[in-house]
Write a protein that holds these residues in place. Structure first.
Motif, PDB file in Angstrom:
ATOM      1  N   PRO A  99     -17.962 -14.244  -9.402  1.00 17.39           N
ATOM      2  CA  PRO A  99     -19.050 -13.447  -9.589  1.00 17.39           C
ATOM      3  C   PRO A  99     -20.487 -14.102  -9.898  1.00 17.39           C
ATOM      4  O   PRO A  99     -20.138 -14.893 -10.770  1.00 17.39           O
ATOM      5  N   HIS A 100     -21.440 -13.868  -9.385  1.00 17.18           N
ATOM      6  CA  HIS A 100     -22.448 -14.626  -9.742  1.00 17.18           C
ATOM      7  C   HIS A 100     -23.575 -13.479  -9.964  1.00 17.18           C
ATOM      8  O   HIS A 100     -23.515 -12.343  -9.433  1.00 17.18           O
ATOM      9  N   ILE A 101     -24.603 -13.579 -10.960  1.00 17.46           N
ATOM     10  CA  ILE A 101     -25.640 -12.824 -11.046  1.00 17.46           C
ATOM     11  C   ILE A 101     -26.955 -13.253 -10.940  1.00 17.46           C
ATOM     12  O   ILE A 101     -27.252 -14.532 -11.147  1.00 17.46           O
ATOM     13  N   VAL A 144     -28.726  -8.282  -9.295  1.00 19.08           N
ATOM     14  CA  VAL A 144     -27.633  -8.097  -8.475  1.00 19.08           C
ATOM     15  C   VAL A 144     -26.352  -8.690  -9.135  1.00 19.08           C
ATOM     16  O   VAL A 144     -26.546  -9.861  -9.675  1.00 19.08           O
ATOM     17  N   GLU A 145     -25.148  -8.354  -8.589  1.00 17.87           N
ATOM     18  CA  GLU A 145     -23.950  -9.017  -9.087  1.00 17.87           C
ATOM     19  C   GLU A 145     -23.246  -9.196  -7.767  1.00 17.87           C
ATOM     20  O   GLU A 145     -22.884  -8.334  -7.027  1.00 17.87           O
ATOM     21  N   VAL A 146     -22.928 -10.369  -7.152  1.00 16.20           N
ATOM     22  CA  VAL A 146     -22.438 -10.860  -6.006  1.00 16.20           C
ATOM     23  C   VAL A 146     -21.044 -11.329  -6.319  1.00 16.20           C
ATOM     24  O   VAL A 146     -21.017 -12.055  -7.255  1.00 16.20           O
ATOM     25  N   LEU A 162     -24.282 -15.866  -1.711  1.00 15.76           N
ATOM     26  CA  LEU A 162     -24.979 -14.700  -1.911  1.00 15.76           C
ATOM     27  C   LEU A 162     -26.230 -14.770  -2.872  1.00 15.76           C
ATOM     28  O   LEU A 162     -27.132 -14.185  -2.603  1.00 15.76           O
ATOM     29  N   ALA A 163     -25.774 -15.210  -4.103  1.00 18.66           N
ATOM     30  CA  ALA A 163     -26.807 -15.412  -5.089  1.00 18.66           C
ATOM     31  C   ALA A 163     -27.791 -16.197  -4.628  1.00 18.66           C
ATOM     32  O   ALA A 163     -29.105 -16.019  -4.926  1.00 18.66           O
ATOM     33  N   GLY A 164     -27.607 -17.217  -4.088  1.00 18.81           N
ATOM     34  CA  GLY A 164     -28.545 -18.415  -3.846  1.00 18.81           C
ATOM     35  C   GLY A 164     -29.619 -17.830  -2.668  1.00 18.81           C
ATOM     36  O   GLY A 164     -30.768 -18.122  -2.727  1.00 18.81           O
TER      37      GLY A 164
END
Length: 263
Positions: free
Chosen positions: A104-106, A141-143, A148-150
């Protein structure tokens, strides 16, 4: 008392104020306890954070060879939109890249010198905000992966900054912003692939740094030019040590240097 070791970014605790620790191989220093005391920093040498050899530091604490060869220094670190582990495609080491990218990334907004957008692993919240010297931040967002974060960050930085003005951050030349309002304004620019991950209901996180005196005209200490420096430590913000004479020292930017600290 004298401490000697290889510089790495200061470890932190999210308290009021933030607590900072400089960690060496066999010892550590609680930096908050050094505030308002005279501190001496002396350059001894260098040691690559990857191979451990006594080689000149090229970037990010790595020697030139490791910077261009090791997966920990891949281009996707600084440019998350280049991540490919979700496609099963290797950059330098697929096993390592899956471990880091497929978690998970923010995507967040932070206010350190201005409102900026950024990316971090979920496990690095709020550490990332502390390292940037942000006094307020909020998740957008949390992906499930770094790619997707990028691409979300790339889309949003057309409408908001993606860099911090370090001088303004250190001078505390910052105005409060309504980051929730900013988040809601930016929602329409989130890429379709990430729209379902938008965070509707959350609040700002506020951070408080141990600074007794902000520098009026910050001047950066370069140990490669001035091998030794001594001054009164009056504050710590982001990854910077702030001294009474307006000298500031970016610990993270000097990772890999072997130093001797005395106080």
């Amino acid at each position: 008392m004298i401490y000697r070791g290889v510089l790495t970014k200061m470890q932190t605790e999210f308290l009021e104020p933030i607590q900072y620790y400089l960690v060496f191989e066999n010892d550590f220093i609680h930096m908050n306890q050094l505030l308002n005391k005279s501190v001496s920093i002396k350059l001894i040498g260098s040691q690559c954070l990857s191979c451990g050899l006594d080689r000149p530091i090229y970037r990010q604490g790595f020697c030139r060879t490791c910077f261009f060869d090791k997966p920990i220094a891949g281009d996707w670190i600084m440019r998350p939109e280049l991540s490919t582990a979700h496609l099963g495609k290797e950059d330098r080491d697929l096993e390592y890249e899956k471990k880091v990218q497929l978690q998970p990334h923010i995507v967040y907004l932070a206010n350190s010198s201005n409102v900026k957008v950024g990316v971090t692993r979920k496990s690095q919240v709020p550490t990332r905000w502390i390292d940037q010297g942000a006094h307020e931040a909020v998740e957008i967002v949390e992906v499930p992966n770094r790619y997707l974060a990028g691409i979300t960050e790339v889309a949003l930085k057309d409408h908001v900054a993606d860099k911090t003005n370090w001088r303004n951050m250190l001078k505390n030349d910052v105005k409060d912003e309504d980051l929730i309002e900013w988040r809601n304004k930016l929602k329409k620019f989130i890429p379709d692939e990430a729209k379902d991950y938008f965070i509707e209901n959350n609040s700002e996180t506020h951070l408080y740094f141990p600074v007794g005196q902000y520098p009026e005209k910050p001047k950066s200490l370069n140990l490669n030019k001035s091998i030794e420096f001594e001054g009164k430590l009056v504050g710590i913000k982001g990854q910077y040590l702030i001294f009474e004479d307006n000298t500031v020292f970016n610990v993270r930017a000097n990772e890999g240097l072997v130093v001797e600290l005395s106080m």
